[in-house]
Motif scaffolding. Structure first.
Motif, PDB file in Angstrom:
ATOM      1  N   GLY A  83       0.812  -1.203   0.000  1.00  0.00           N
ATOM      2  CA  GLY A  83       0.000   0.000   0.000  1.00  0.00           C
ATOM      3  C   GLY A  83       0.850   1.259   0.000  1.00  0.00           C
ATOM      4  N   PHE A  84       1.943   1.228   0.762  1.00  0.00           N
ATOM      5  CA  PHE A  84       2.864   2.375   0.788  1.00  0.00           C
ATOM      6  C   PHE A  84       3.347   2.697  -0.617  1.00  0.00           C
ATOM      7  CE2 PHE A  84       7.009   4.293   0.866  1.00  0.00           C
ATOM      8  CZ  PHE A  84       7.023   5.160   1.958  1.00  0.00           C
ATOM      9  N   TRP A  85       3.842   1.670  -1.306  1.00  0.00           N
ATOM     10  CA  TRP A  85       4.417   1.916  -2.633  1.00  0.00           C
ATOM     11  C   TRP A  85       3.350   2.292  -3.652  1.00  0.00           C
ATOM     12  CZ3 TRP A  85       9.033   3.328  -2.423  1.00  0.00           C
ATOM     13  CH2 TRP A  85       9.921   2.772  -1.486  1.00  0.00           C
ATOM     14  N   GLU A  86       2.166   1.721  -3.508  1.00  0.00           N
ATOM     15  CA  GLU A  86       1.085   2.104  -4.412  1.00  0.00           C
ATOM     16  C   GLU A  86       0.706   3.570  -4.198  1.00  0.00           C
ATOM     17  OE1 GLU A  86      -3.288   0.458  -5.884  1.00  0.00           O
ATOM     18  OE2 GLU A  86      -2.233  -0.548  -4.244  1.00  0.00           O
ATOM     19  N   LEU A  87       0.721   4.000  -2.923  1.00  0.00           N
ATOM     20  CA  LEU A  87       0.355   5.373  -2.626  1.00  0.00           C
ATOM     21  C   LEU A  87       1.357   6.368  -3.204  1.00  0.00           C
ATOM     22  CD1 LEU A  87      -1.763   7.140  -1.248  1.00  0.00           C
ATOM     23  CD2 LEU A  87      -0.374   7.030   0.840  1.00  0.00           C
ATOM     24  N   THR A  88       2.618   5.980  -3.293  1.00  0.00           N
ATOM     25  CA  THR A  88       3.587   6.895  -3.919  1.00  0.00           C
ATOM     26  C   THR A  88       3.216   7.186  -5.368  1.00  0.00           C
ATOM     27  OG1 THR A  88       5.093   5.120  -4.627  1.00  0.00           O
ATOM     28  CG2 THR A  88       5.471   6.076  -2.435  1.00  0.00           C
ATOM     29  N   GLU A  89       2.502   6.261  -6.011  1.00  0.00           N
ATOM     30  CA  GLU A  89       2.055   6.479  -7.390  1.00  0.00           C
ATOM     31  C   GLU A  89       0.708   7.187  -7.449  1.00  0.00           C
ATOM     32  OE1 GLU A  89       3.936   5.733  -9.978  1.00  0.00           O
ATOM     33  OE2 GLU A  89       5.503   4.920  -8.670  1.00  0.00           O
ATOM     34  N   LEU A  90      -0.148   6.935  -6.452  1.00  0.00           N
ATOM     35  CA  LEU A  90      -1.510   7.476  -6.492  1.00  0.00           C
ATOM     36  C   LEU A  90      -1.612   8.902  -5.971  1.00  0.00           C
ATOM     37  CD1 LEU A  90      -3.503   4.394  -5.093  1.00  0.00           C
ATOM     38  CD2 LEU A  90      -3.463   5.191  -7.465  1.00  0.00           C
ATOM     39  N   SER A  91      -0.754   9.259  -5.030  1.00  0.00           N
ATOM     40  CA  SER A  91      -0.897  10.542  -4.357  1.00  0.00           C
ATOM     41  C   SER A  91      -0.210  11.664  -5.130  1.00  0.00           C
ATOM     42  CB  SER A  91      -0.323  10.473  -2.941  1.00  0.00           C
ATOM     43  OG  SER A  91      -0.472  11.711  -2.289  1.00  0.00           O
ATOM     44  N   ASP A  92      -0.898  12.787  -5.239  1.00  0.00           N
ATOM     45  CA  ASP A  92      -0.340  13.966  -5.891  1.00  0.00           C
ATOM     46  C   ASP A  92       0.541  14.777  -4.950  1.00  0.00           C
ATOM     47  OD1 ASP A  92      -1.730  13.337  -8.179  1.00  0.00           O
ATOM     48  OD2 ASP A  92      -3.357  14.765  -7.818  1.00  0.00           O
ATOM     49  N   ARG A  93       0.465  14.495  -3.663  1.00  0.00           N
ATOM     50  CA  ARG A  93       1.163  15.319  -2.666  1.00  0.00           C
ATOM     51  C   ARG A  93       1.952  14.431  -1.720  1.00  0.00           C
ATOM     52  NH1 ARG A  93      -3.124  17.981   0.448  1.00  0.00           N
ATOM     53  NH2 ARG A  93      -4.218  16.057  -0.042  1.00  0.00           N
ATOM     54  N   PRO A  94       2.921  14.997  -1.016  1.00  0.00           N
ATOM     55  CA  PRO A  94       3.672  14.203  -0.038  1.00  0.00           C
ATOM     56  C   PRO A  94       2.772  13.738   1.099  1.00  0.00           C
ATOM     57  CG  PRO A  94       4.213  16.532   0.181  1.00  0.00           C
ATOM     58  CD  PRO A  94       3.385  16.404  -1.062  1.00  0.00           C
ATOM     59  N   PHE A  95       3.134  12.601   1.703  1.00  0.00           N
ATOM     60  CA  PHE A  95       2.390  12.097   2.842  1.00  0.00           C
ATOM     61  C   PHE A  95       3.324  11.881   4.030  1.00  0.00           C
ATOM     62  CE2 PHE A  95       2.949   8.541  -0.249  1.00  0.00           C
ATOM     63  CZ  PHE A  95       3.834   7.729   0.461  1.00  0.00           C
ATOM     64  N   ILE A  96       2.761  11.488   5.147  1.00  0.00           N
ATOM     65  CA  ILE A  96       3.554  11.316   6.364  1.00  0.00           C
ATOM     66  C   ILE A  96       3.400   9.884   6.893  1.00  0.00           C
ATOM     67  CG2 ILE A  96       3.218  13.748   6.967  1.00  0.00           C
ATOM     68  CD1 ILE A  96       1.404  12.690   9.308  1.00  0.00           C
ATOM     69  N   ALA A  97       4.351   9.497   7.727  1.00  0.00           N
ATOM     70  CA  ALA A  97       4.205   8.353   8.624  1.00  0.00           C
ATOM     71  C   ALA A  97       4.244   8.958  10.022  1.00  0.00           C
ATOM     72  CB  ALA A  97       5.333   7.345   8.430  1.00  0.00           C
ATOM     73  N   SER A  98       3.092   9.109  10.643  1.00  0.00           N
ATOM     74  CA  SER A  98       2.980   9.925  11.854  1.00  0.00           C
ATOM     75  C   SER A  98       3.638   9.293  13.072  1.00  0.00           C
ATOM     76  CB  SER A  98       1.512  10.203  12.170  1.00  0.00           C
ATOM     77  OG  SER A  98       0.820   8.996  12.485  1.00  0.00           O
ATOM     78  N   HIS A  99       3.697   7.954  13.124  1.00  0.00           N
ATOM     79  CA  HIS A  99       4.280   7.297  14.305  1.00  0.00           C
ATOM     80  C   HIS A  99       4.887   5.956  13.896  1.00  0.00           C
ATOM     81  CE1 HIS A  99       0.098   6.028  14.062  1.00  0.00           C
ATOM     82  NE2 HIS A  99       0.217   5.130  15.032  1.00  0.00           N
ATOM     83  N   SER A 100       6.078   6.041  13.312  1.00  0.00           N
ATOM     84  CA  SER A 100       6.826   4.866  12.846  1.00  0.00           C
ATOM     85  C   SER A 100       8.314   5.121  13.029  1.00  0.00           C
ATOM     86  CB  SER A 100       6.546   4.594  11.362  1.00  0.00           C
ATOM     87  OG  SER A 100       5.185   4.309  11.124  1.00  0.00           O
ATOM     88  N   ASN A 101       9.060   4.067  13.327  1.00  0.00           N
ATOM     89  CA  ASN A 101      10.506   4.166  13.501  1.00  0.00           C
ATOM     90  C   ASN A 101      11.237   3.434  12.381  1.00  0.00           C
ATOM     91  OD1 ASN A 101       9.944   5.637  15.778  1.00  0.00           O
ATOM     92  ND2 ASN A 101      10.451   4.018  17.229  1.00  0.00           N
ATOM     93  N   ALA A 102      12.546   3.294  12.523  1.00  0.00           N
ATOM     94  CA  ALA A 102      13.388   2.712  11.472  1.00  0.00           C
ATOM     95  C   ALA A 102      13.528   1.205  11.665  1.00  0.00           C
ATOM     96  CB  ALA A 102      14.764   3.370  11.476  1.00  0.00           C
ATOM     97  N   ALA A 103      13.109   0.437  10.666  1.00  0.00           N
ATOM     98  CA  ALA A 103      13.175  -1.027  10.748  1.00  0.00           C
ATOM     99  C   ALA A 103      14.606  -1.535  10.823  1.00  0.00           C
ATOM    100  CB  ALA A 103      12.459  -1.649   9.549  1.00  0.00           C
ATOM    101  N   ALA A 104      15.551  -0.794  10.281  1.00  0.00           N
ATOM    102  CA  ALA A 104      16.950  -1.221  10.333  1.00  0.00           C
ATOM    103  C   ALA A 104      17.481  -1.234  11.763  1.00  0.00           C
ATOM    104  CB  ALA A 104      17.814  -0.308   9.463  1.00  0.00           C
ATOM    105  N   ILE A 105      16.880  -0.464  12.637  1.00  0.00           N
ATOM    106  CA  ILE A 105      17.303  -0.397  14.046  1.00  0.00           C
ATOM    107  C   ILE A 105      16.472  -1.331  14.908  1.00  0.00           C
ATOM    108  CG2 ILE A 105      17.619   1.120  16.037  1.00  0.00           C
ATOM    109  CD1 ILE A 105      19.520   1.633  13.653  1.00  0.00           C
TER     110      ILE A 105
END
Length: 319
Positions: free
Chosen positions: A175-197
């Motif tokens: 859904g994240f990657w699909e939204l990068t194609e569907l959305s005309d404007r930037p979006f946020i991740a309001s409460h998420s951290n880094a999976a690498a950590i």
């Protein structure tokens, strides 16, 4: 230093326990008194419908909007931030403000007219899912990792037209990657951290963080220990690892904070409520320049709102 916090679940608690006093109730992490003590100039209040309250219907969304209006804005004097034109006065002014978001569009019942009503009533962010699938898209814990439904794509199209902003915390990777194609404007991740950590599935992979950087979106680091450290025990110093990692990807200008207070049942040591923000700011200033710290705590969030909130002057046609 001023603080903008992009996620708390106070309204859900207030709806489930009707006798809660927002000013200083000990059952809450976020109270009016603690927001003042923490110098929280902007708090985003999520409308989250827990199964505890019964059917996930639109009337419960309306109930939480009413709680925000009566118990937060009118009773405690917070300003209601809704429009691009209000951002500058908020930054320069001395009063605290609140914003409304919806966490999971389940309660909109697949009805874009309900989405329009939320916009007219002051909601400015939609988190598409919680952890699982709904009528619009798959959540991050849905094993099939699906993207948007046809109705969900129409919702995104409506958001593009109306000025409603989108939040991808809890959304599936597809859904994240699909939204990068569907959305005309930037979006946020309001409460998420880094999976690498910390490898929790709610955290963002490096490629997702880079996509947010490329679009000038925002990423709100959250204070739920399970998203901070593998094993679920964390102190506030452990958040520095996530900050360092996002900065190593070039993301120092997209970082902000979304505590998830009142949506969590364990806390990062030293960050148990918003009154602890000044101590956290002191920790950050021991490691980073003031310009970066003030951006993470407040400036990056407000810049995003100033650039992306809808304008009072724009036309918003019904869905």
């Amino acid at each position: 230093m001023k603080v903008a916090d992009f996620h708390c679940d106070v309204l859900s608690k207030m709806q489930n326990f009707g006798d809660i006093d927002f000013r200083k109730d000990p059952r809450l992490d976020v109270t009016a008194e603690r927001l003042a003590a923490g110098n929280v100039d902007l708090q985003c209040f999520a409308i989250y419908l827990s199964e505890r309250g019964g059917k996930l219907g639109f009337e419960r969304i309306l109930g939480q909007i009413d709680l925000f209006r009566e118990k937060v804005v009118r009773s405690e004097g917070l300003q209601w931030l809704r429009w691009k034109e209000e951002v500058e006065s908020q930054v320069l002014g001395g009063s605290s403000a609140g914003m409304l978001s919806v966490e999971g569009v389940d309660g909109l019942e697949g009805n874009l007219f309900y989405a329009q009503l939320c916009f007219e009533l002051g909601v400015r962010f939609l988190g598409v899912t919680w952890n699982y699938a709904n009528w619009a898209a798959d959540g991050v814990l849905e094993r099939r990792n699906g993207g948007f439904t046809e109705k969900g794509r129409r919702l995104v199209e409506w958001c593009n037209q109306s000025g409603m902003l989108l939040d991808v915390s809890h959304l599936s990777p597809s859904g994240f990657w699909e939204l990068t194609e569907l959305s005309d404007r930037p979006f946020i991740a309001s409460h998420s951290n880094a999976a690498a950590i910390c490898g929790h599935p709610r955290n963002l992979a490096d490629e997702q963080i880079k996509a947010l950087i490329a679009m000038d979106g925002r990423m709100g680091l959250t204070f739920f220990p399970w998203f901070v450290e593998d094993g679920g025990k964390a102190g506030r110093e452990d958040l520095l690892k996530h900050i360092e990692h996002v900065c190593s990807l070039g993301g120092e200008r997209i970082l902000m904070f979304g505590s998830d207070f009142d949506g969590i049942d364990t806390w990062v040591e030293g960050l148990e409520h918003p009154g602890k923000y000044p101590e956290f700011a002191e920790l950050l200033l021991r490691h980073y320049p003031e310009e970066l710290v003030s951006g993470w705590l407040y400036g990056n969030a407000m810049t995003f709102l100033g650039e992306n909130l809808p304008s009072k002057k724009s036309k918003h046609s019904p869905a």
